[in-house]
Scaffold this motif. Structure first.
Motif, short mmCIF file in Angstrom:
data_model
loop_
_atom_site.label_atom_id
_atom_site.label_comp_id
_atom_site.label_asym_id
_atom_site.label_seq_id
_atom_site.Cartn_x
_atom_site.Cartn_y
_atom_site.Cartn_z
N ASN A 173 0.82 -1.21 0.00
CA ASN A 173 0.00 0.00 0.00
C ASN A 173 0.85 1.26 0.00
O ASN A 173 0.41 2.31 -0.48
N SER A 208 0.19 4.38 -2.28
CA SER A 208 -0.03 5.68 -1.65
C SER A 208 0.97 6.72 -2.12
O SER A 208 0.66 7.90 -2.21
N SER A 209 2.19 6.25 -2.44
CA SER A 209 3.20 7.20 -2.92
C SER A 209 2.81 7.79 -4.26
O SER A 209 3.16 8.92 -4.59
N ARG A 242 -0.31 8.51 -5.08
CA ARG A 242 -1.28 9.56 -4.75
C ARG A 242 -0.56 10.82 -4.27
O ARG A 242 -0.92 11.95 -4.65
N GLN A 243 0.49 10.63 -3.47
CA GLN A 243 1.25 11.78 -2.97
C GLN A 243 1.94 12.50 -4.12
O GLN A 243 1.95 13.74 -4.19
N GLU A 264 -7.31 -2.06 -3.47
CA GLU A 264 -6.18 -1.34 -2.86
C GLU A 264 -5.92 -0.02 -3.59
O GLU A 264 -5.62 0.99 -2.95
N ALA A 280 -6.19 3.85 -2.18
CA ALA A 280 -5.04 4.75 -2.26
C ALA A 280 -5.35 6.04 -3.01
O ALA A 280 -4.51 6.94 -3.06
#
Length: 233
Positions: free
Chosen positions: A172, A176-177, A179-180, A211, A215
């Protein structure tokens, strides 16, 4: 009910449940049906079940399908999502609505130069190699800011966002990275008054749909779960 129709219903249920679990609105996530290696009749089946956006990985195969379904062209949206060689940019620019796999300046420039004046600007995503795999296309996260700015300034391209294909079983944190990175690039472009339509994070496939939505993905690319296992020639 055809198998494609039944599969499509199940995928849409998965998407809705994943969105609700992530406290997001299902309509904020677009479903892209990846039809590579499947015949035009399968695309037509999916269209009659309410699906309008389709993804292709190979330029020649995708263009042939687009031409076979020319009568349905006003209702269909075609995305090119595979690696794009510089000698294939013209047919991609002339036939597709989106190219999600822009990974270098040369490809972006050729797409812009070769996009016909009669068509709307080509929607594009910059592809990120988020897992750093040597076998995958995509620009590094560090170089993505510069490439996005270059693409955003080209006249016949409409920079819509980022695309990535994380390695299978990516954690994840990797998702998530993305999205950042998306948020950071969006802010950077906004400060420079560039890419006002930067709204797409294309992330997630049949195995990691849930997932990816958790994210922050805004577009999931689903092939096998809709059309079945691929029969490669």
């Amino acid at each position: 009910m055809s198998q494609v129709t039944a599969n499509l219903m199940l995928v849409k249920q998965r998407l809705e449940l994943a969105a609700l679990a992530a406290k997001r609105e299902p309509e904020d996530i677009q479903l892209l049906a990846v039809s590579k290696t499947f015949p035009a009749i399968a695309v037509e089946e999916a269209m009659h079940a309410g699906q309008t956006a389709f993804g292709e990985n190979y330029v020649q195969e995708g263009v042939e399908k687009i031409l076979q379904l020319a009568k349905l062209r006003p209702w269909l949206e075609w995305h090119f999502i595979g690696p794009l060689q510089s000698n294939k940019t013209r047919p991609a620019a002339e036939n597709f609505d989106w190219v999600q796999s822009v990974d270098r300046e040369k490809i972006a420039q050729r797409l812009s130069e070769q996009r016909p004046d009669s068509l709307k600007p080509l929607n594009v995503c910059v592809q990120i190699n988020i897992s750093g795999e040597s076998s995958k296309s995509g620009v590094s996260p560090e170089d993505a800011f510069m490439l996005c700015e270059i693409v955003a300034r080209l006249p016949k391209l409409n920079l819509r966002g980022l695309m990535a294909i994380p390695e299978p079983g990516a954690n994840n944190m990797s998702l998530s990275s993305m999205r950042q990175l998306f948020d950071n690039i969006k802010l950077s472009l906004s400060e420079k008054a560039l890419a006002p339509n930067f709204d797409t994070l294309s992330l997630g496939m049949s195995d990691d749909l849930e997932e990816a939505i958790a994210a922050g993905s805004t577009m999931v690319r689903i092939g096998t779960a809709i059309f079945g296992n691929r029969q490669y020639k």
